[in-house]
Design an enzyme around this catalytic site. Structure first.
Site, mmCIF file in Angstrom:
data_model
loop_
_atom_site.group_PDB
_atom_site.id
_atom_site.type_symbol
_atom_site.label_atom_id
_atom_site.label_comp_id
_atom_site.label_asym_id
_atom_site.label_seq_id
_atom_site.Cartn_x
_atom_site.Cartn_y
_atom_site.Cartn_z
ATOM 1 C CB THR A 62 17.614 -0.428 3.060
ATOM 2 O OG1 THR A 62 18.500 0.412 3.830
ATOM 3 C CG2 THR A 62 17.324 -1.712 3.831
ATOM 4 C CE1 TYR A 103 20.212 11.748 7.596
ATOM 5 C CE2 TYR A 103 21.757 13.290 8.599
ATOM 6 C CZ TYR A 103 21.514 12.201 7.785
ATOM 7 O OH TYR A 103 22.562 11.549 7.171
HETATM 8 P P1 NDP Z 1 20.398 9.389 -1.011
HETATM 9 O O1 NDP Z 1 19.264 10.315 -0.773
HETATM 10 O O2 NDP Z 1 21.092 9.426 -2.321
HETATM 11 O O3 NDP Z 1 19.971 7.904 -0.727
HETATM 12 C C1 NDP Z 1 19.021 7.571 0.224
HETATM 13 C C2 NDP Z 1 18.276 6.344 -0.231
HETATM 14 O O4 NDP Z 1 17.279 6.039 0.743
HETATM 15 C C3 NDP Z 1 17.573 6.523 -1.563
HETATM 16 O O5 NDP Z 1 17.795 5.374 -2.340
HETATM 17 C C4 NDP Z 1 16.114 6.617 -1.165
HETATM 18 O O6 NDP Z 1 15.217 6.094 -2.116
HETATM 19 C C5 NDP Z 1 16.104 5.724 0.052
HETATM 20 N N1 NDP Z 1 14.903 5.942 0.865
HETATM 21 C C6 NDP Z 1 14.446 7.085 1.402
HETATM 22 N N2 NDP Z 1 13.271 6.874 2.014
HETATM 23 C C7 NDP Z 1 12.984 5.561 1.872
HETATM 24 C C8 NDP Z 1 11.904 4.745 2.261
HETATM 25 N N3 NDP Z 1 10.852 5.237 2.910
HETATM 26 N N4 NDP Z 1 11.932 3.437 1.942
HETATM 27 C C9 NDP Z 1 12.963 2.922 1.250
HETATM 28 N N5 NDP Z 1 14.010 3.652 0.837
HETATM 29 C C10 NDP Z 1 14.016 4.954 1.139
HETATM 30 O O7 NDP Z 1 21.436 9.731 0.174
HETATM 31 P P2 NDP Z 1 22.837 9.081 0.590
HETATM 32 O O8 NDP Z 1 23.263 8.069 -0.365
HETATM 33 O O9 NDP Z 1 23.731 10.206 0.907
HETATM 34 O O10 NDP Z 1 22.454 8.404 1.977
HETATM 35 C C11 NDP Z 1 22.692 7.045 2.255
HETATM 36 C C12 NDP Z 1 23.102 6.890 3.714
HETATM 37 O O11 NDP Z 1 24.328 7.563 3.958
HETATM 38 C C13 NDP Z 1 22.107 7.465 4.712
HETATM 39 O O12 NDP Z 1 21.980 6.566 5.790
HETATM 40 C C14 NDP Z 1 22.776 8.744 5.174
HETATM 41 O O13 NDP Z 1 22.376 9.089 6.479
HETATM 42 C C15 NDP Z 1 24.218 8.322 5.140
HETATM 43 N N6 NDP Z 1 25.199 9.375 5.106
HETATM 44 C C16 NDP Z 1 25.286 10.237 4.060
HETATM 45 C C17 NDP Z 1 26.251 11.223 4.063
HETATM 46 C C18 NDP Z 1 26.378 12.181 2.942
HETATM 47 O O14 NDP Z 1 27.231 13.061 3.040
HETATM 48 N N7 NDP Z 1 25.594 12.095 1.876
HETATM 49 C C19 NDP Z 1 27.192 11.346 5.159
HETATM 50 C C20 NDP Z 1 27.018 10.384 6.196
HETATM 51 C C21 NDP Z 1 26.060 9.437 6.156
HETATM 52 P P3 NDP Z 1 14.795 6.891 -3.462
HETATM 53 O O15 NDP Z 1 15.935 6.651 -4.411
HETATM 54 O O16 NDP Z 1 13.535 6.208 -3.861
HETATM 55 O O17 NDP Z 1 14.634 8.328 -3.084
#
Ligand code: NDP
Length: 315
Positions: A8, A190
């Site tokens: 996802t 969050y």
């Molecule tokens: P991004 O914002 O780059 O990626 C998040 C993704 O989630 C995007 O592809 C976004 O889609 C998608 N998304 C958001 N809302 C929805 C929705 N309603 N339906 C479907 N898809 C959705 O962030 P990250 O890659 O950093 O985050 C990925 C994971 O990593 C998360 O679970 C985050 O909690 C976790 N994480 C991140 C850290 C960090 O430092 N960045 C650290 C620890 C954990 P769209 O492209 O359309 O916006």
């Protein structure tokens, strides 16, 4: 045969890097479950994923109807499901007012926890049916929800309390939009949602690991300070956060490296242990990390499971 993995939120950040790492290895067909088809298609092309290695399917986790629709669409393809990766998330650290999912749940918990909870539950049968040697359900956690770490102690801290807000439906109308029943705080919502992710992974493990042999895991891939997750933060934060993580906390990890880490949790033969929260040390070696007291609270996990079942219409 090739394994089939659903990721996802594979249209950016960690999800995209993971999809790329898995597709490149040649052993996986990646179902990119994304809310924006065009963005996902462009993203896959931009990182050079070969067409035969991925399929994009529409999924908006902020709508339970969309989750159900996605599951129906996937089942109709007749493909087996070998691994499910719940990666997508929203983070609204500067929001003053809550926003809501289609069903009226506060957006961060509604998307990150409730959407993924329904998705995992509805696809669980498919994981059980798969004949793949190592079937896995992976939910991306975070250090920020872990109050046993330095990062987890930056206020506002995660705290689910007695789940009274969640029980009330998180609608923010006559009840609170926060799980613990408190005032809305986007950063806390969050972190709370990430605690839910880690609790639910362990509850899956306790309920189903022995009986099914499926591996349930969570992970903290490191601080990927460059992803879109921080898109709603103030500009100064976005400017200073990556160098801060690189040079001060040294917790910084590139999207590519984080993607490789998550891809390990998907397919590495040495990471089959269930009920584990994986982290990586400075030499990029994986180890089993400890969860905070709240994130490993067995009673809370059970209650969270039951309350969430009611909210998503499974009970
Ligand atoms: P991004 O914002 O780059 O990626 C998040 C993704 O989630 C995007 O592809 C976004 O889609 C998608 N998304 C958001 N809302 C929805 C929705 N309603 N339906 C479907 N898809 C959705 O962030 P990250 O890659 O950093 O985050 C990925 C994971 O990593 C998360 O679970 C985050 O909690 C976790 N994480 C991140 C850290 C960090 O430092 N960045 C650290 C620890 C954990 P769209 O492209 O359309 O916006």
């Amino acid at each position: 045969r090739k394994g089939t993995v659903i990721v996802t939120g594979a249209s950016s950040g960690l999800g995209l890097a993971t999809a790329k790492a898995l597709a490149e290895g040649g052993k996986w067909h990646v179902i990119m479950a994304c809310r924006d088809f065009l963005k996902a298609e462009k993203a896959a092309k931009s990182v050079g994923m070969a067409k035969e290695n991925y399929t994009i399917m529409h999924l908006d986790l902020a709508s339970l109807d969309s989750v159900r629709q996605f599951v129906n669409n996937f089942k109709q393809t007749g493909q087996p499901l070998d691994v499910l990766v719940c990666n997508a998330a929203v983070y609204q650290p500067t929001a003053r007012e809550p926003s809501f999912t289609a069903e009226g749940f506060e957006l961060s918990v509604g998307t990150n926890h409730l959407g993924h909870f329904l998705l995992s539950r509805l696809l669980f049968d498919d994981l059980v049916k798969s004949d793949y040697p190592s079937r896995r359900l992976i939910i991306v956690g975070s250090i920020t929800g872990n109050t046993n770490t330095l990062a987890g102690n930056v206020p506002p801290k995660a705290n689910l309390g007695d789940l009274r807000g969640l029980q009330g439906g998180l609608s923010g109308l006559n009840t609170s939009s926060m799980i613990d029943g408190g005032e809305f705080d986007g950063a806390k919502a969050y972190k709370d949602s990430k605690v839910c992710n880690m609790l639910i992974m362990q509850e899956f493990h306790r309920r189903f690991h022995e009986e099914t042999g499926i591996t349930f895991a969570s992970l903290y891939p490191g601080c990927i300070a460059t992803t879109g997750l921080f898109r709603e933060h103030i500009p100064l934060f976005r400017l200073l956060f990556p160098p801060f993580q690189k040079f001060i906390t040294k917790g910084f990890v590139s999207e590519e490296e984080a993607g490789k880490r998550l891809a390990q949790v998907v397919s590495d033969p040495s990471l089959t242990k269930s009920g584990v929260y994986w982290s990586w040390n400075k030499d990029s070696a994986s180890f089993e990390n400890q969860l905070s007291q709240e994130a490993s609270d067995v009673e809370k996990a059970r209650k969270l499971w039951e309350v969430s079942e009611k909210l998503v219409g499974l009970a």
